[in-house]
Design a protein around this motif. Structure first.
Motif, short mmCIF file in Angstrom:
data_model
loop_
_atom_site.label_atom_id
_atom_site.label_comp_id
_atom_site.label_asym_id
_atom_site.label_seq_id
_atom_site.Cartn_x
_atom_site.Cartn_y
_atom_site.Cartn_z
N ASP A 15 33.11 22.30 41.14
CA ASP A 15 32.20 21.84 42.19
C ASP A 15 31.00 21.16 41.52
N PRO A 16 30.80 19.86 41.76
CA PRO A 16 29.69 19.15 41.10
C PRO A 16 28.33 19.74 41.44
N VAL A 38 37.82 17.68 40.92
CA VAL A 38 36.38 17.72 41.17
C VAL A 38 36.17 17.57 42.67
N GLY A 39 35.48 18.54 43.26
CA GLY A 39 35.22 18.43 44.70
C GLY A 39 34.52 19.64 45.24
N VAL A 44 27.84 17.54 47.40
CA VAL A 44 28.47 16.64 46.44
C VAL A 44 27.81 15.28 46.57
N TYR A 46 26.90 11.29 44.49
CA TYR A 46 27.37 10.35 43.47
C TYR A 46 26.88 10.82 42.09
N ASN A 48 25.79 13.85 40.92
CA ASN A 48 26.35 15.05 40.29
C ASN A 48 27.85 14.90 40.00
N THR A 49 28.51 14.02 40.73
CA THR A 49 29.93 13.77 40.46
C THR A 49 30.11 12.95 39.18
N LEU A 53 32.09 14.23 35.86
CA LEU A 53 33.21 13.44 35.32
C LEU A 53 32.98 13.12 33.85
N MET A 65 39.59 13.44 41.66
CA MET A 65 38.49 13.72 42.58
C MET A 65 39.06 13.95 43.97
N ALA A 72 29.83 9.68 47.84
CA ALA A 72 29.96 10.30 46.52
C ALA A 72 31.20 9.85 45.76
N TYR A 80 42.70 10.11 43.10
CA TYR A 80 41.82 10.49 44.20
C TYR A 80 42.64 11.22 45.26
#
Ligand code: 1GP
Length: 235
Positions: A15-16, A38-39, A44, A46, A48-49, A53, A65, A72, A80
């Motif tokens: 979790d970002p 990642v999710g 969430v 942009y 922290n994602t 990454l 993702m 985000a 994806y």
């Protein structure tokens, strides 16, 4: 394991919006898991994602993702995952956000990197259930009916049984398993150790482990071998 679109048996979901130290991230990425997903349902962004990454990219495993917020979406993932929450009464979560994404990004969308998930949200107390209003009070047959919509009517590559935060009803999971023929069956929710990991792995193609990474990393790491050493029951 039957031949599936992704040969993933075990996946860690990061979790970002949650903190994970460098040493802990290294342990997760070198654990033998098949991929990092990642999710998260809330918080969430942009920023922290991108940051997560970049950290995961130090390691060689695939990084996907799971998109929950259009704002985000970050380029550079291997894959994806696009949830369609089949048991939400709000069509935005089935195709509304998706339509807006396609209108906005159109030809920029790397279609070959997308994997659609027929999401069935089964824990009413989870953030994703609250966010999407999903009807999580389904019987096993009800869940299996949604799974068949994904598998047989919509030909989705993935059916995702989402119990996020609580270990699921394995009778329901079994009922779903019996009806899904083509889609890759993902299970996620409430796995806190090897026993639960093994139960889910016996019934599903891919087991997703999230929360416990942040609560008890050693137990989380043990789920990798527990899943990989468990043969799937043939139906
Ligand atoms: C959440 O399915 C995943 O989207 C994993 O669930 O966090 O409860 O392990 P947990």
């Amino acid at each position: 394991m039957r031949q599936k679109i992704q040969p993933w048996r075990h996946v860690f979901k990061l979790d970002p919006d949650r903190e994970l130290g460098d040493r802990e991230l290294e342990a997760v990425c070198l654990s033998g898991t098949d991929a990092i997903l990642v999710g998260g349902s809330t918080g969430v962004t942009y920023e922290n994602t991108v940051a997560l990454l970049a950290r995961v990219r130090q390691y060689e495993l695939p990084c996907a993702m799971e998109i929950s917020d259009l704002e985000a979406v970050v380029p550079g993932f291997d894959l994806y995952m696009i949830p369609m929450v089949l048991n939400s009464p709000d069509t935005d979560w089935i195709l509304g956000h998706h339509r807006r994404a396609i209108e906005r990004y159109g030809s920029l969308i790397p279609w070959e990197q997308l994997l659609t998930e027929g999401y069935i949200v089964l824990n009413g107390d989870s953030s994703v259930a609250r966010l999407t209003g999903a009807d999580s009070s389904l019987s096993g047959d009800g869940a299996a009916a949604y799974a068949q919509i994904a598998d047989k009517l919509m030909s989705l590559p993935v059916v995702y049984l989402e119990y996020s935060g609580a270990f699921g009803d394995m009778n329901t999971v079994r009922t779903v398993r019996e009806t899904v023929e083509h889609s890759q069956l993902f299970y996620g929710g409430g796995i806190t150790g090897v026993a639960e990991a093994g139960q889910a792995a016996a019934l599903c193609d891919t087991v997703v482990v999230g929360n416990v990474i942040y609560q008890n990393l050693q137990q989380a790491l043990l789920t990798v071998q527990a899943v990989k050493q468990t043969p799937q029951i043939e139906f």
